[in-house]
Design a protein around this motif. Sequence first.
Motif, PDB file in Angstrom:
ATOM      1  N   ASP A 102       0.825  -1.207   0.000  1.00  0.00           N
ATOM      2  CA  ASP A 102       0.000   0.000   0.000  1.00  0.00           C
ATOM      3  C   ASP A 102       0.860   1.258   0.000  1.00  0.00           C
ATOM      4  O   ASP A 102       0.491   2.273  -0.593  1.00  0.00           O
ATOM      5  CB  ASP A 102      -0.928   0.009   1.220  1.00  0.00           C
ATOM      6  CG  ASP A 102      -1.911  -1.148   1.209  1.00  0.00           C
ATOM      7  OD1 ASP A 102      -2.162  -1.693   0.111  1.00  0.00           O
ATOM      8  OD2 ASP A 102      -2.425  -1.503   2.280  1.00  0.00           O
ATOM      9  N   LEU A 161      -7.003  10.134  -1.600  1.00  0.00           N
ATOM     10  CA  LEU A 161      -7.060  10.246  -0.141  1.00  0.00           C
ATOM     11  C   LEU A 161      -7.153   8.872   0.515  1.00  0.00           C
ATOM     12  O   LEU A 161      -6.586   8.642   1.588  1.00  0.00           O
ATOM     13  CB  LEU A 161      -8.244  11.127   0.275  1.00  0.00           C
ATOM     14  CG  LEU A 161      -8.123  12.618  -0.083  1.00  0.00           C
ATOM     15  CD1 LEU A 161      -9.406  13.353   0.273  1.00  0.00           C
ATOM     16  CD2 LEU A 161      -6.922  13.244   0.636  1.00  0.00           C
ATOM     17  N   ARG A 162      -7.882   7.965  -0.135  1.00  0.00           N
ATOM     18  CA  ARG A 162      -7.977   6.607   0.409  1.00  0.00           C
ATOM     19  C   ARG A 162      -6.621   5.923   0.391  1.00  0.00           C
ATOM     20  O   ARG A 162      -6.219   5.273   1.368  1.00  0.00           O
ATOM     21  CB  ARG A 162      -8.978   5.790  -0.403  1.00  0.00           C
ATOM     22  CG  ARG A 162      -9.303   4.423   0.209  1.00  0.00           C
ATOM     23  CD  ARG A 162     -10.035   3.529  -0.768  1.00  0.00           C
ATOM     24  NE  ARG A 162      -9.209   3.164  -1.917  1.00  0.00           N
ATOM     25  CZ  ARG A 162      -8.265   2.219  -1.869  1.00  0.00           C
ATOM     26  NH1 ARG A 162      -8.024   1.569  -0.753  1.00  0.00           N
ATOM     27  NH2 ARG A 162      -7.583   1.941  -2.960  1.00  0.00           N
ATOM     28  N   LEU A 214      -3.790   7.454   0.430  1.00  0.00           N
ATOM     29  CA  LEU A 214      -2.941   8.148   1.393  1.00  0.00           C
ATOM     30  C   LEU A 214      -3.146   7.589   2.798  1.00  0.00           C
ATOM     31  O   LEU A 214      -2.182   7.323   3.532  1.00  0.00           O
ATOM     32  CB  LEU A 214      -3.247   9.650   1.375  1.00  0.00           C
ATOM     33  CG  LEU A 214      -2.375  10.523   2.288  1.00  0.00           C
ATOM     34  CD1 LEU A 214      -0.923  10.472   1.857  1.00  0.00           C
ATOM     35  CD2 LEU A 214      -2.883  11.965   2.288  1.00  0.00           C
ATOM     36  N   SER A 215      -4.397   7.369   3.167  1.00  0.00           N
ATOM     37  CA  SER A 215      -4.676   6.839   4.499  1.00  0.00           C
ATOM     38  C   SER A 215      -4.168   5.413   4.648  1.00  0.00           C
ATOM     39  O   SER A 215      -3.630   5.033   5.695  1.00  0.00           O
ATOM     40  CB  SER A 215      -6.184   6.898   4.786  1.00  0.00           C
ATOM     41  OG  SER A 215      -6.895   6.078   3.865  1.00  0.00           O
ATOM     42  N   ALA A 216      -4.301   4.611   3.582  1.00  0.00           N
ATOM     43  CA  ALA A 216      -3.810   3.230   3.643  1.00  0.00           C
ATOM     44  C   ALA A 216      -2.291   3.186   3.683  1.00  0.00           C
ATOM     45  O   ALA A 216      -1.689   2.401   4.431  1.00  0.00           O
ATOM     46  CB  ALA A 216      -4.332   2.441   2.440  1.00  0.00           C
ATOM     47  N   LEU A 276      -0.264   5.490   4.784  1.00  0.00           N
ATOM     48  CA  LEU A 276       0.323   6.085   5.982  1.00  0.00           C
ATOM     49  C   LEU A 276       0.063   5.263   7.237  1.00  0.00           C
ATOM     50  O   LEU A 276       0.456   5.667   8.335  1.00  0.00           O
ATOM     51  CB  LEU A 276      -0.228   7.506   6.182  1.00  0.00           C
ATOM     52  CG  LEU A 276       0.256   8.541   5.156  1.00  0.00           C
ATOM     53  CD1 LEU A 276      -0.346   9.895   5.449  1.00  0.00           C
ATOM     54  CD2 LEU A 276       1.779   8.631   5.133  1.00  0.00           C
ATOM     55  N   LEU A 277      -0.579   4.114   7.092  1.00  0.00           N
ATOM     56  CA  LEU A 277      -0.821   3.258   8.244  1.00  0.00           C
ATOM     57  C   LEU A 277       0.482   2.866   8.951  1.00  0.00           C
ATOM     58  O   LEU A 277       0.564   2.943  10.187  1.00  0.00           O
ATOM     59  CB  LEU A 277      -1.599   2.009   7.818  1.00  0.00           C
ATOM     60  CG  LEU A 277      -1.868   0.973   8.909  1.00  0.00           C
ATOM     61  CD1 LEU A 277      -2.715   1.569  10.023  1.00  0.00           C
ATOM     62  CD2 LEU A 277      -2.551  -0.254   8.314  1.00  0.00           C
ATOM     63  N   GLY A 294       1.605   5.635  11.117  1.00  0.00           N
ATOM     64  CA  GLY A 294       0.830   5.693  12.357  1.00  0.00           C
ATOM     65  C   GLY A 294       1.309   4.676  13.376  1.00  0.00           C
ATOM     66  O   GLY A 294       1.405   4.978  14.574  1.00  0.00           O
ATOM     67  N   LYS A 352      -7.291  -5.175   8.687  1.00  0.00           N
ATOM     68  CA  LYS A 352      -7.342  -5.136   7.222  1.00  0.00           C
ATOM     69  C   LYS A 352      -7.623  -6.519   6.625  1.00  0.00           C
ATOM     70  O   LYS A 352      -7.551  -6.694   5.408  1.00  0.00           O
ATOM     71  CB  LYS A 352      -6.015  -4.571   6.675  1.00  0.00           C
ATOM     72  CG  LYS A 352      -5.807  -3.097   7.014  1.00  0.00           C
ATOM     73  CD  LYS A 352      -4.506  -2.565   6.441  1.00  0.00           C
ATOM     74  CE  LYS A 352      -4.619  -2.298   4.951  1.00  0.00           C
ATOM     75  NZ  LYS A 352      -5.501  -1.183   4.623  1.00  0.00           N
TER      76      LYS A 352
END
Length: 442
Positions: free
Chosen positions: A83, A223-224, A226-228, A230-231, A234, A268
């Motif tokens: 990802d 954006l989706r 990006l969030s996946a 950047l997991l 995090g 996930k």
Amino acid sequence: MPYELIAALMFSSMMLLLFTGQRVFAAIGFVAVVAAVLLWGDRGGYDIGFSAAIKVMRWYPLLTLPMFIFMGYVLSESKIADDLYKMFHVWMGGLSGGLAIGTIGLMVLISAMNGLSVAGMAIGATIALPELLKRNYDKLMVTGVIQAGSSLGILVPPSVVLVLYAMIARQPVGQLWLAGAIPGLMMAALFIIYIAIRCRLNAELGPTLPPEERAQYTRAEKLRLLSAGLLPVGIFAVMMVPFVNGWTSLVESSAIGAIAAFLAAVLKRRMTWRVFETSLRQTLGITCMFMWIILAALAFGAVFDGLGAVKAIEDLFTDKWGLNPWVILILMQLSFLVMGTFLDDTAMLVIVAPLYVPLVGQLGFDLVWYGVLYTITCQIAYMTPPFGYNLFLMRAMAPPEITLRDIYRSIVPFVGVMIVALALVMIFPQIALWLPETVYSN
């Protein structure tokens, strides 16, 4: 027999065994135990090996090793790392050389997940390299990008190599990891600057993605991704922020990171039994390997300490030869480059640590700072012909159209960038020392 001659005989015997292809821990441990028994008899010789084993078992920060290795393999085996690359592919594809720059970003994050050079090389060669070649990127550039980026795994925290150095040099792991953070990011930034300049001067080296391909991704899709992607960032933040702020110990933070990675894979729906079993097996194998190496290195170092070999070498360099401490330090780094042509980083460290680490301390240099210098030098040695470690890893993983000659040529500019980074850290020690001093003073 003079003690200096005994020390030289031990060192040459160990090198001879290594050249025969024996495992690193076996060669070093065998020489250490035989020398101890011959010097101090059955009782003294056995006590040295037993004492080294007890030190390993009682060294609490060593518990971080399996935690971080497990975290890295879970993120890798569950394809969460994939990802990351897709995120960089979409967000950086509009820049000239953007995918190569994104690959460096991928390598930094992979390093923060795993701490091993091999993991970054495997992911880069299997995910990034085919995509870059398909996009008509210059094969010399992308081959060098993946080799250079993967080397960051032994410098950016949580570096497994720095854990080994901490054990042998008796330095705090947390300080070493913080000391490697800024130099590692600085080196990644220098790689990115080099790629950006080269591709700006010659756009054919790193063409942008076609406009029609970029248009197929909507803002919501970006954006989706990006969030996946950047997991893992995090997960790294959840692990490191409590440690940096003093809320948790290093071992507790490593456990938080392992649990967070496991939960991320579960949420996930990628935590299959195969992923879990593979991650555990790999973690067990690598952890045991490092523990055997640490055990052998401690036993070897104990014999050297008993012989007074370090003091003899210091007298040779400073009193008899009259060398400046900085000249001695540079000679040490050059010796790492030579050894790096036929040994990996752990072998280099355990071979010379009994000599170099005490000598560096007696010359008045900071051992945390020297740990960063050693690691950067290992990165350079990894990529130095004729037998650099990363060169043959790339040869094993690269497609047939990339020859060994291409691999050798590709690393020249990146080795130059790494030498610049090494020089900067040597000239300005605070690049490495500012962060640990700031965090630990608070």
